[in-house]
Write a protein that holds these residues in place. Structure first.
Motif, PDB file in Angstrom:
ATOM      1  N   ASP A   1      40.053  55.476  72.693  1.00 18.62           N
ATOM      2  CA  ASP A   1      40.163  56.021  71.340  1.00 18.62           C
ATOM      3  C   ASP A   1      41.208  57.119  71.340  1.00 18.62           C
ATOM      4  OD1 ASP A   1      38.127  54.464  70.222  1.00 18.62           O
ATOM      5  OD2 ASP A   1      36.602  55.855  70.945  1.00 18.62           O
ATOM      6  N   ARG A   2      42.241  56.957  70.532  1.00 13.66           N
ATOM      7  CA  ARG A   2      43.270  57.985  70.382  1.00 13.66           C
ATOM      8  C   ARG A   2      43.433  58.285  68.908  1.00 13.66           C
ATOM      9  NH1 ARG A   2      46.754  59.949  74.305  1.00 13.66           N
ATOM     10  NH2 ARG A   2      46.891  61.420  72.595  1.00 13.66           N
ATOM     11  N   GLU A   3      43.805  59.517  68.615  1.00 13.63           N
ATOM     12  CA  GLU A   3      43.925  59.958  67.241  1.00 13.63           C
ATOM     13  C   GLU A   3      45.232  59.470  66.616  1.00 13.63           C
ATOM     14  OE1 GLU A   3      45.738  62.954  69.921  1.00 13.63           O
ATOM     15  OE2 GLU A   3      43.967  61.739  69.960  1.00 13.63           O
ATOM     16  N   GLY A   4      45.187  59.300  65.324  1.00 16.29           N
ATOM     17  CA  GLY A   4      46.371  58.901  64.583  1.00 16.29           C
ATOM     18  C   GLY A   4      46.025  58.694  63.121  1.00 16.29           C
ATOM     19  N   VAL A   5      47.025  58.835  62.276  1.00 13.23           N
ATOM     20  CA  VAL A   5      46.851  58.638  60.843  1.00 13.23           C
ATOM     21  C   VAL A   5      47.945  57.692  60.368  1.00 13.23           C
ATOM     22  CG1 VAL A   5      46.892  59.755  58.577  1.00 13.23           C
ATOM     23  CG2 VAL A   5      45.843  60.913  60.500  1.00 13.23           C
ATOM     24  N   ASN A   6      47.559  56.690  59.596  1.00 11.92           N
ATOM     25  CA  ASN A   6      48.498  55.767  58.987  1.00 11.92           C
ATOM     26  C   ASN A   6      48.278  55.769  57.490  1.00 11.92           C
ATOM     27  OD1 ASN A   6      49.841  54.237  61.300  1.00 11.92           O
ATOM     28  ND2 ASN A   6      47.676  54.148  61.841  1.00 11.92           N
ATOM     29  N   VAL A   7      49.382  55.639  56.739  1.00 11.88           N
ATOM     30  CA  VAL A   7      49.301  55.588  55.283  1.00 11.88           C
ATOM     31  C   VAL A   7      49.913  54.267  54.829  1.00 11.88           C
ATOM     32  CG1 VAL A   7      50.023  56.675  53.126  1.00 11.88           C
ATOM     33  CG2 VAL A   7      49.465  58.090  55.109  1.00 11.88           C
ATOM     34  N   PHE A   8      49.205  53.591  53.929  1.00  9.79           N
ATOM     35  CA  PHE A   8      49.664  52.315  53.386  1.00  9.79           C
ATOM     36  C   PHE A   8      49.741  52.417  51.870  1.00  9.79           C
ATOM     37  CE2 PHE A   8      47.677  51.421  57.404  1.00  9.79           C
ATOM     38  CZ  PHE A   8      48.523  50.488  57.982  1.00  9.79           C
ATOM     39  N   TYR A   9      50.636  51.629  51.293  1.00 11.24           N
ATOM     40  CA  TYR A   9      50.778  51.556  49.843  1.00 11.24           C
ATOM     41  C   TYR A   9      50.642  50.102  49.422  1.00 11.24           C
ATOM     42  CZ  TYR A   9      52.890  51.594  45.231  1.00 11.24           C
ATOM     43  OH  TYR A   9      53.110  51.430  43.897  1.00 11.24           O
TER      44      TYR A   9
ATOM     45  N   GLU B   1      51.121  47.494  46.310  1.00 13.57           N
ATOM     46  CA  GLU B   1      51.691  47.289  44.986  1.00 13.57           C
ATOM     47  C   GLU B   1      50.757  46.438  44.136  1.00 13.57           C
ATOM     48  OE1 GLU B   1      55.635  45.687  45.563  1.00 13.57           O
ATOM     49  OE2 GLU B   1      56.461  47.713  45.563  1.00 13.57           O
ATOM     50  N   ASP B   2      51.008  46.429  42.837  1.00 15.04           N
ATOM     51  CA  ASP B   2      50.174  45.665  41.909  1.00 15.04           C
ATOM     52  C   ASP B   2      50.150  44.176  42.225  1.00 15.04           C
ATOM     53  OD1 ASP B   2      49.509  47.958  40.522  1.00 15.04           O
ATOM     54  OD2 ASP B   2      51.132  47.725  39.066  1.00 15.04           O
ATOM     55  N   ASP B   3      51.250  43.636  42.791  1.00 16.61           N
ATOM     56  CA  ASP B   3      51.296  42.204  43.114  1.00 16.61           C
ATOM     57  C   ASP B   3      50.631  41.884  44.451  1.00 16.61           C
ATOM     58  OD1 ASP B   3      53.126  43.169  44.941  1.00 16.61           O
ATOM     59  OD2 ASP B   3      54.815  42.011  44.185  1.00 16.61           O
ATOM     60  N   GLY B   4      50.077  42.901  45.139  1.00 11.89           N
ATOM     61  CA  GLY B   4      49.340  42.680  46.379  1.00 11.89           C
ATOM     62  C   GLY B   4      50.113  42.956  47.652  1.00 11.89           C
ATOM     63  N   ASP B   5      51.440  43.178  47.546  1.00 11.93           N
ATOM     64  CA  ASP B   5      52.216  43.505  48.744  1.00 11.93           C
ATOM     65  C   ASP B   5      51.779  44.851  49.302  1.00 11.93           C
ATOM     66  OD1 ASP B   5      53.688  41.179  48.562  1.00 11.93           O
ATOM     67  OD2 ASP B   5      55.387  42.126  47.548  1.00 11.93           O
ATOM     68  N   ILE B   6      51.634  44.924  50.618  1.00 11.55           N
ATOM     69  CA  ILE B   6      51.190  46.147  51.290  1.00 11.55           C
ATOM     70  C   ILE B   6      52.315  46.650  52.186  1.00 11.55           C
ATOM     71  CG2 ILE B   6      49.509  47.146  52.886  1.00 11.55           C
ATOM     72  CD1 ILE B   6      47.531  45.017  51.883  1.00 11.55           C
ATOM     73  N   PHE B   7      52.582  47.946  52.121  1.00 13.67           N
ATOM     74  CA  PHE B   7      53.639  48.568  52.909  1.00 13.67           C
ATOM     75  C   PHE B   7      53.064  49.686  53.766  1.00 13.67           C
ATOM     76  CE2 PHE B   7      55.568  46.870  49.110  1.00 13.67           C
ATOM     77  CZ  PHE B   7      56.672  46.192  49.615  1.00 13.67           C
ATOM     78  N   HIS B   8      53.462  49.721  55.035  1.00 13.31           N
ATOM     79  CA  HIS B   8      53.109  50.816  55.930  1.00 13.31           C
ATOM     80  C   HIS B   8      54.157  51.895  55.704  1.00 13.31           C
ATOM     81  CE1 HIS B   8      53.003  52.551  60.196  1.00 13.31           C
ATOM     82  NE2 HIS B   8      51.971  53.027  59.532  1.00 13.31           N
ATOM     83  N   THR B   9      53.739  53.039  55.157  1.00 13.76           N
ATOM     84  CA  THR B   9      54.713  54.040  54.733  1.00 13.76           C
ATOM     85  C   THR B   9      54.820  55.249  55.652  1.00 13.76           C
ATOM     86  OG1 THR B   9      53.076  55.144  53.338  1.00 13.76           O
ATOM     87  CG2 THR B   9      54.406  53.412  52.317  1.00 13.76           C
TER      88      THR B   9
END
Length: 56
Positions: free
Chosen positions: A19-27, A29-37
């Motif tokens: 187990d290692r620490e980390g934070v990821n943020v995803f966005y 869109e309305d059409d369902g596309d997901i982006f790792h930001t």
């Protein structure tokens, strides 16, 4: 020989723990596309981990 390496903080390394620490943020869109930001790891998440703030 079993190499104990994992992809962590954008490189292969021995994290010395399962187990290692980390934070990821995803966005999403309305059409369902997901982006790792955004990603941040290790001591970069100090402000999110209240334990580090008390220890510092």
């Amino acid at each position: 020989m079993n190499k104990k390496e994992a992809f962590y903080n954008y490189s292969f390394q021995n994290p010395k723990s399962t187990d290692r620490e980390g934070v990821n943020v995803f966005y999403k869109e309305d059409d369902g596309d997901i982006f790792h930001t955004y990603s941040i790891y290790a001591r970069g998440i100090d402000m999110l981990n209240i334990t580090y703030r008390f220890l510092d």
